[in-house]
Design a protein around this motif. Structure first.
Motif, PDB file in Angstrom:
ATOM      1  N   PRO A 180     -16.796 -25.785 -66.461  1.00  0.00           N
ATOM      2  CA  PRO A 180     -17.919 -25.051 -66.642  1.00  0.00           C
ATOM      3  C   PRO A 180     -18.336 -24.752 -67.695  1.00  0.00           C
ATOM      4  O   PRO A 180     -17.408 -24.358 -68.772  1.00  0.00           O
ATOM      5  CB  PRO A 180     -17.720 -23.735 -65.793  1.00  0.00           C
ATOM      6  CG  PRO A 180     -16.390 -23.775 -64.912  1.00  0.00           C
ATOM      7  CD  PRO A 180     -15.645 -24.765 -65.832  1.00  0.00           C
ATOM      8  N   TYR A 182     -20.819 -22.491 -70.736  1.00  0.00           N
ATOM      9  CA  TYR A 182     -21.979 -21.522 -70.781  1.00  0.00           C
ATOM     10  C   TYR A 182     -22.657 -21.993 -72.462  1.00  0.00           C
ATOM     11  O   TYR A 182     -21.622 -21.979 -73.353  1.00  0.00           O
ATOM     12  CB  TYR A 182     -21.590 -20.002 -70.748  1.00  0.00           C
ATOM     13  CG  TYR A 182     -22.341 -18.903 -71.379  1.00  0.00           C
ATOM     14  CD1 TYR A 182     -23.555 -18.455 -70.921  1.00  0.00           C
ATOM     15  CD2 TYR A 182     -21.922 -18.822 -72.878  1.00  0.00           C
ATOM     16  CE1 TYR A 182     -24.300 -17.771 -71.560  1.00  0.00           C
ATOM     17  CE2 TYR A 182     -22.787 -17.757 -73.653  1.00  0.00           C
ATOM     18  CZ  TYR A 182     -24.027 -17.138 -72.909  1.00  0.00           C
ATOM     19  OH  TYR A 182     -24.694 -16.271 -73.819  1.00  0.00           O
ATOM     20  N   ASP A 399     -31.537 -20.316 -67.517  1.00  0.00           N
ATOM     21  CA  ASP A 399     -31.775 -18.859 -67.425  1.00  0.00           C
ATOM     22  C   ASP A 399     -32.942 -18.540 -68.560  1.00  0.00           C
ATOM     23  O   ASP A 399     -32.475 -18.449 -69.936  1.00  0.00           O
ATOM     24  CB  ASP A 399     -30.675 -17.753 -67.605  1.00  0.00           C
ATOM     25  CG  ASP A 399     -30.960 -16.680 -67.684  1.00  0.00           C
ATOM     26  OD1 ASP A 399     -32.108 -16.297 -67.521  1.00  0.00           O
ATOM     27  OD2 ASP A 399     -30.355 -15.785 -67.605  1.00  0.00           O
ATOM     28  N   GLU A 404     -30.614 -18.931 -72.097  1.00  0.00           N
ATOM     29  CA  GLU A 404     -29.100 -19.511 -71.956  1.00  0.00           C
ATOM     30  C   GLU A 404     -28.881 -20.480 -70.678  1.00  0.00           C
ATOM     31  O   GLU A 404     -29.798 -20.317 -69.769  1.00  0.00           O
ATOM     32  CB  GLU A 404     -28.028 -18.594 -71.810  1.00  0.00           C
ATOM     33  CG  GLU A 404     -28.206 -17.499 -70.792  1.00  0.00           C
ATOM     34  CD  GLU A 404     -27.309 -15.949 -70.908  1.00  0.00           C
ATOM     35  OE1 GLU A 404     -27.118 -15.760 -72.046  1.00  0.00           O
ATOM     36  OE2 GLU A 404     -27.144 -15.612 -69.939  1.00  0.00           O
ATOM     37  N   GLN A 406     -26.219 -22.562 -67.766  1.00  0.00           N
ATOM     38  CA  GLN A 406     -24.937 -22.532 -67.418  1.00  0.00           C
ATOM     39  C   GLN A 406     -24.506 -23.943 -66.788  1.00  0.00           C
ATOM     40  O   GLN A 406     -25.446 -24.222 -65.788  1.00  0.00           O
ATOM     41  CB  GLN A 406     -24.710 -21.600 -66.043  1.00  0.00           C
ATOM     42  CG  GLN A 406     -24.653 -19.978 -66.507  1.00  0.00           C
ATOM     43  CD  GLN A 406     -23.564 -19.438 -67.080  1.00  0.00           C
ATOM     44  OE1 GLN A 406     -22.363 -20.064 -67.412  1.00  0.00           O
ATOM     45  NE2 GLN A 406     -23.651 -18.304 -67.714  1.00  0.00           N
ATOM     46  N   PRO A 409     -21.802 -24.618 -63.058  1.00  0.00           N
ATOM     47  CA  PRO A 409     -21.235 -23.021 -62.994  1.00  0.00           C
ATOM     48  C   PRO A 409     -20.306 -22.999 -61.788  1.00  0.00           C
ATOM     49  O   PRO A 409     -20.165 -23.670 -60.925  1.00  0.00           O
ATOM     50  CB  PRO A 409     -22.563 -22.432 -62.675  1.00  0.00           C
ATOM     51  CG  PRO A 409     -23.538 -23.430 -61.993  1.00  0.00           C
ATOM     52  CD  PRO A 409     -23.202 -24.716 -62.626  1.00  0.00           C
ATOM     53  N   VAL A 413     -20.519 -17.544 -60.505  1.00  0.00           N
ATOM     54  CA  VAL A 413     -21.619 -17.650 -61.456  1.00  0.00           C
ATOM     55  C   VAL A 413     -22.787 -17.871 -60.768  1.00  0.00           C
ATOM     56  O   VAL A 413     -23.965 -17.303 -60.845  1.00  0.00           O
ATOM     57  CB  VAL A 413     -21.390 -18.582 -62.483  1.00  0.00           C
ATOM     58  CG1 VAL A 413     -22.570 -18.429 -63.601  1.00  0.00           C
ATOM     59  CG2 VAL A 413     -20.113 -17.852 -63.415  1.00  0.00           C
ATOM     60  N   GLU A 414     -22.732 -18.918 -59.947  1.00  0.00           N
ATOM     61  CA  GLU A 414     -24.007 -19.501 -59.175  1.00  0.00           C
ATOM     62  C   GLU A 414     -24.529 -18.451 -58.541  1.00  0.00           C
ATOM     63  O   GLU A 414     -25.878 -18.306 -58.161  1.00  0.00           O
ATOM     64  CB  GLU A 414     -23.529 -21.016 -58.664  1.00  0.00           C
ATOM     65  CG  GLU A 414     -24.680 -21.370 -57.913  1.00  0.00           C
ATOM     66  CD  GLU A 414     -24.550 -22.951 -57.469  1.00  0.00           C
ATOM     67  OE1 GLU A 414     -23.474 -23.502 -57.859  1.00  0.00           O
ATOM     68  OE2 GLU A 414     -25.240 -23.484 -56.795  1.00  0.00           O
ATOM     69  N   TYR A 417     -26.586 -15.836 -60.287  1.00  0.00           N
ATOM     70  CA  TYR A 417     -27.602 -16.174 -60.642  1.00  0.00           C
ATOM     71  C   TYR A 417     -28.577 -16.374 -59.714  1.00  0.00           C
ATOM     72  O   TYR A 417     -30.180 -16.080 -59.693  1.00  0.00           O
ATOM     73  CB  TYR A 417     -27.589 -17.756 -61.501  1.00  0.00           C
ATOM     74  CG  TYR A 417     -27.284 -17.494 -62.665  1.00  0.00           C
ATOM     75  CD1 TYR A 417     -28.468 -17.100 -63.718  1.00  0.00           C
ATOM     76  CD2 TYR A 417     -26.119 -17.379 -63.431  1.00  0.00           C
ATOM     77  CE1 TYR A 417     -28.095 -16.801 -64.994  1.00  0.00           C
ATOM     78  CE2 TYR A 417     -26.005 -17.212 -64.855  1.00  0.00           C
ATOM     79  CZ  TYR A 417     -26.982 -17.029 -65.667  1.00  0.00           C
ATOM     80  OH  TYR A 417     -26.750 -17.063 -66.972  1.00  0.00           O
TER      81      TYR A 417
END
Ligand code: PEP
Ligand code: MG
Length: 755
Positions: A180, A182, A399, A404, A406, A409, A413-414, A417
């Motif tokens: 993953p 970022y 995002d 930003e 990802q 992800p 994290v997913e 979001y």
């Protein structure tokens, strides 16, 4: 190669056979290291694979102790293996143990080896692992041997990339390819989008790595280079800038690289080690990308980018496939990833399937960003190397609020979001509920909120947001997204459609603002040292009045039976405005003479975006029917900071004392002269800045659709008087304070004004 039984070509042929065998991943890798060691007359050959946690794990070895496989790990930068992974460059040492980075791992039993050759396992410039050969004796490895090891590493890279090695990864130690990631960029268009990567310019996938016949491959490579050179020469001769928006300078650089002997030699050498022509190009391209990712000098990086583009052209030549046309067979939930992109290309995609867009280039005021905002599409720009870091189909989150992304992800994290997207939808719903509430501050100042637009797709936002009208219709966008210059009747048709859609709601059309960064692909423009200060907007309109006249005629005809507002961009002197006004008056007279139905009223305004106009502000207020502050340009010129240059674009604060004083000057004079004034630059759409603007006396703000809700929420809680008092007091006090941002933000917080 010295003493090698059969040399690199035999090695590659044997590798191909091993790759085709129906065996498990570990067994295949074990066979590969045995083969390489034998072929390179080395006692040791080991493969280290980069894990998602950043460590390198020994995956296979011939020569070191077998028990160490899947046990020995190196941290990033640790030991020679970690060093090679970090710098993405081969390392050949006669005596490894004498090197300061040598790190002894007792479980491997490597203390008896001295000669050491390690090469990074690269794919698209990303390090996936390290391949090492070692010899008991002190030994100097030849260039050919290093080359052969790099070629072999490429085959191992394919094995890692295919996902085959994932099957033998230890639990909790996933391989880095699927790591993953970022990445930070800048927001181009707000919103959060979840989807899967679609590369705007699909990479050529080289499937056939190992050559049957090296002579044939050398000939294929040479022929492809000849063809690419010929196409570049042709483009330069034609003076064609339409092809992907390339400028002459880029083409000249391409031409230079296409004759670069070093680059050509490296590709030929790669072919001679037994690769196909396309695999050789890819290998050299991958080394180049690895350099590009580590290059900090922006100029050199740009050149490496050019070289990368050239390699892509070569690959397309060799594999015989043209760039896939945008829009074809787009999967659902697509996130478009591109180095750069024009607004027309974005419009070619099916909006219903798009969830977001990510660019390596592109600033917030670029035209693709404007179109993304018009489409309500989350977008992030300036994400370094993103096209190399993703694979088609990877999960990706854009995002556009935080600027930003990802990549791949993790599930937590997913879901975070997804929650963020839900929250945002809820907030949007709250803003929608403000739609019909009049935009009036707590102390009774009524604010006219309007939209910035430029395309028909923008218009439905009028009803969605409850905006009062269109404060800035950027007419150049029609020109920018068209393949050829729109005719007068095409222009008229668009303006008519806009006016009809808007009904009673007022629309302010800005005449063509082309030149500078707004290049029309079909209009050849002279090279300019400083395009932002160059031949653009009203300057073109006055020097070549044919274009301006035909646009004014189209506007006046489209406005028949409606009130119409027209404004002129980039006016630097009152005299320029007067000349523009003369052209408008001539067109009015012409249409009257020919018996055309006329607009019910015609207002001619001026954009205030060149600082010189501040010093003729009284005169321009008298001459024009209204003013509109183009703060994007005004601040760029006021601070001498290119709005398209990321190093300087955000350097100065719109709430700094000097910019607020400039804005106050405009507001005060317009009020005194009873001249309507609005602000249509990006600052009008940011709640804190908008608070400052209403404090200074502006009562009309024009912004992108997504800003209407937040700005209205701010207005409903604000008191214009009090904000004005705070700002005026700050500006009068003077002193060394640079910006009033802090004071204004504290004021908003105290009064619970959402900004
Ligand atoms: C501005 O300069 O603020 C403006 C609104 O015009 P554009 O962004 O199109 O240059
Ligand atoms: Mg402008």
């Amino acid at each position: 190669m010295r003493g090698a039984p059969g040399g690199p070509r035999v090695l590659l042929r044997r590798l191909r056979e091993i790759m085709a065998e129906p065996i498990g991943a570990q067994e295949r890798l074990d066979k590969i290291v045995v083969l390489i060691a034998a072929n390179m007359v080395a006692e040791v050959c080991s493969v280290y694979v980069l894990r998602a946690d950043g460590t390198l794990e020994l995956y296979a070895t011939e020569g070191l102790k077998r028990e160490a496989v899947h046990l020995t790990t190196m941290r990033a930068g640790e030991g020679l293996v970690g060093l090679i992974a970090e710098v993405a460059h081969p390392l050949a040492l006669a005596d490894a143990q004498a090197h300061p980075s040598f790190s002894y791992k007792p479980e491997t039993g490597e203390e008896i080896y001295h000669g050491f050759l390690g090469v990074p396992i690269l794919r698209a410039g990303n390090t996936l692992g390290v391949l090492v050969v070692q010899n008991r004796a002190h030994r100097t490895y030849t260039e050919e041997e290093i080359e052969a090891a790099q070629t072999t590493a490429m085959v191992v890279a394919e094995m890692i990339a295919s996902g085959e090695l994932q099957t033998i990864a230890q639990p909790g130690a996933a391989i880095a390819l699927k790591k993953p990631l970022y990445l930070q960029g800048v927001s181009l268009s707000e919103g959060v989008g979840l989807g899967h990567v679609v590369l705007h310019e699909p990479r050529v996938v080289v499937k056939n790595l190992i050559a049957e016949n090296a002579d044939v491959e050398v000939e294929r490579l040479d022929a492809a280079i000849r063809r690419v050179r010929a196409t570049i020469d042709e483009l330069i001769e034609r003076g064609d800038v339409a092809d992907g928006g390339e400028h002459r300078e880029v083409l000249e650089t391409f031409r230079m690289f296409a004759h670069d002997q070093g680059w050509l030699r490296r590709m030929r050498e790669a072919v001679l080690t037994g690769l196909t022509a396309e695999a050789a190009v890819e290998r050299v391209q991958s080394d180049n990308r690895a350099r590009m990712m580590r290059q900090t000098d922006p100029y050199l990086r740009e050149r490496l980018h050019d070289l990368d583009d050239l390699a892509n052209r070569l690959l397309h030549q060799l594999v015989g496939r043209d760039f896939v046309v945008a829009g074809s067979e787009l999967p659902d939930n697509a996130i478009i990833v591109a180095r750069s992109m024009g607004p027309a290309a974005l419009l070619d995609y099916d909006r219903a399937k798009l969830r977001g867009i990510v660019l390596e280039e592109g600033g917030p005021t670029s035209h693709v960003a404007i179109v993304a905002r018009a489409l309500g599409l989350p977008a992030v720009g300036r994400v370094d190397n993103v096209t190399s870091l993703v694979e088609p189909g990877d999960a990706l989150i854009v995002d556009g609020v935080a600027g930003e992304i990802q990549i791949r992800p993790r599930p937590d994290v997913e879901s975070a979001y997804a929650e963020k997207a839900r929250l945002r939808a809820r907030r949007m719903e709250q803003y929608r509920r403000l739609r019909d509430i009049p935009a009036v501050t707590r102390d009774g100042a009524a604010i006219d909120l309007r939209l910035n637009a430029g395309l028909l797709v923008d218009l439905p936002h009028l009803e969605e947001t409850g905006a009062h009208g269109i404060g800035l219709f950027r007419t150049e966008i029609q020109f920018m997204v068209a393949q050829a210059m729109p005719s007068t009747s095409e222009q008229q048709k668009l303006y008519r459609a806009v006016l009809e859609h808007c009904g009673e709601a007022p629309v302010t059309f800005r005449t063509l603002d082309i030149g500078g960064d707004k290049v029309l692909p079909y209009m050849s423009a002279a090279e300019e040292e400083n395009p932002a200060l160059g031949w653009r907007a009203i300057r073109i309109g006055l020097d070549r009045p044919g274009l301006l006249r035909s646009q004014i005629r189209a506007l006046l005809k489209a406005g028949a039976g409606h009130p119409i507002e027209i404004m002129l961009p980039m006016v630097a002197t009152v005299e320029e405005f007067v000349r523009g006004r003369d052209i408008v008056n001539r067109e009015i007279a012409y249409l009257r003479r020919h018996g055309h139905e006329m607009p019910t009223s015609i207002a001619l305004g001026v954009m205030v975006e060149v600082p010189s106009l501040l010093f003729q502000i009284r005169e321009i207020c008298m001459a024009a029917d209204f003013l509109s502050v183009g703060s994007n340009d005004l601040l760029q010129f006021l601070f001498a900071a290119d709005r398209e240059n990321r190093q300087v674009a955000q350097r100065y604060d719109p709430l700094s004392v000097s910019s607020l004083r400039a804005l106050r000057l405009i507001a005060d004079h317009a009020l005194e002269a009873d001249c309507r004034v609005s602000v249509c630059g990006e600052i009008a759409g940011r709640p804190l800045e908008a608070l400052a603007l209403i404090g200074l006396g502006f009562r009309s703000l024009s912004m992108s659709p997504s800003s209407i809700g937040p700005v209205k929420a701010m207005l409903l809680a604000a008191e214009a008087e009090a904000a004005g008092a705070l700002i005026r007091e700050g500006l009068d006090r003077g002193g060394e304070a640079y910006s009033l941002r802090g004071a204004l933000a504290a004021f908003a917080e105290r009064r619970q004004i959402p900004v």
